[in-house]
Design a protein around this motif. Structure first.
Motif: not given
Length: 286
Positions: A204-207, A231-235, A267-273
């Motif tokens: 997930v990212a916000r920018l 799933p991934t999300y960009v804002h 910015e956020y990511m899981t360990p898998q990401a």
């Protein structure tokens, strides 16, 4: 999916405007290292698109289109709103959904592509406004996260229903007044990036889109993670400069100002990401 959709009929080529021909002849297919630095030499979006003069969404679209690692095998699902105005002016596979159900449509397309082309990478990207993704279509958006659909969702947040006159949305900042919302927003802005995290998104990212290279990095990370993990999300903050009373050349300054406040880079990511992103970096694709 066929490359032929990008090809101009030879019998008509002499009558087609040059900038349309350029969409075919100056495209950058087959190059996973493509990016925003190629924009001066390539063609992703025609100049006479339907967005307003100076609209930050046109900047965002150019950066995103230039950053897709696999454009020739990417389907973009869009929805009603300002973003839908520009898709007739690009040379990629696009599907226009009903207002709000774009993530449901994208989920179906992704599953069919995995069945039809099990040994080939096919990316599916949702690209729509905050009205479609957060207000009208929140249920479809979240359900695709809950189901762990391997798609990337990109939200263009202009904090208002811009193409229908200026009504407030769930993304409008508290207290903001629009010409069709004279009393001002009565509650806080919906933190969709946090909802995406809580709903199972792996990246997930916000920018804002004030930094082209940052947009490129975020889009590539989101797509590579979606391919393998979920799933991934960009804002993205893409302000409607007309609705907030700015001139057509004020969009970049507006975004730079918000970089320091509500839309500071997150910015956020899981360990898998993170594992996928590190590997892609080692391969020189980021």
């Amino acid at each position: 999916m066929s490359y032929k959709i990008y090809e101009i009929n030879e019998a008509l080529r002499e009558f087609i405007p040059k900038e349309i021909v350029d969409l075919e002849e100056r495209a950058t297919w087959g190059n996973p290292k493509r990016g925003v630095m190629d924009l001066p030499y390539t063609k992703e979006l025609i100049e006479e698109h339907s967005l307003c003069a100076g609209c930050p969404e046109s900047m965002a679209l150019r950066y995103i289109l230039a950053s897709l690692p696999n454009p020739e095998d990417t389907i973009i699902v869009n929805s009603t709103g300002c973003t839908s105005l520009v898709f007739p002016h690009i040379a990629l596979h696009t599907v226009h959904s009903l207002f709000g159900n774009q993530n449901a449509v994208a989920s179906g397309i992704k599953r069919v592509l995995e069945w039809r082309f099990p040994d080939k990478v096919k990316d599916v990207v949702v690209l729509a406004g905050d009205g479609a993704i957060v207000d009208i279509g929140l249920d479809c958006t979240l359900q695709s996260f809950f189901r762990q659909e391997k798609i990337t969702t990109i939200c263009f947040d202009n904090e208002v229903y811009a193409n229908t006159g200026g009504q407030e949305s769930g993304m409008t900042v508290k207290g903001h007044v629009f010409k069709m919302a004279p009393k001002g927003k009565q509650w806080d802005k919906v933190p969709m990036w946090q909802i995406a995290i809580d709903s199972g998104c792996h990246y997930v990212a916000r920018l804002t889109v004030s930094s082209p290279k940052r947009v490129e990095s975020v889009i590539k990370k989101a797509i590579y993670v979606a391919r393998e993990v979920g799933p991934t999300y960009v804002h993205l903050y893409t302000p409607c400069i007309l609705e907030i009373g700015l001139n057509s050349d004020d969009g970049l300054d507006e975004m730079r100002q918000r970089d320091k406040e509500r839309f500071s880079f997150f910015e956020y990511m899981t360990p898998q990401a993170e594992e996928v992103i590190n590997r892609v970096k080692e391969e020189g694709l980021l």
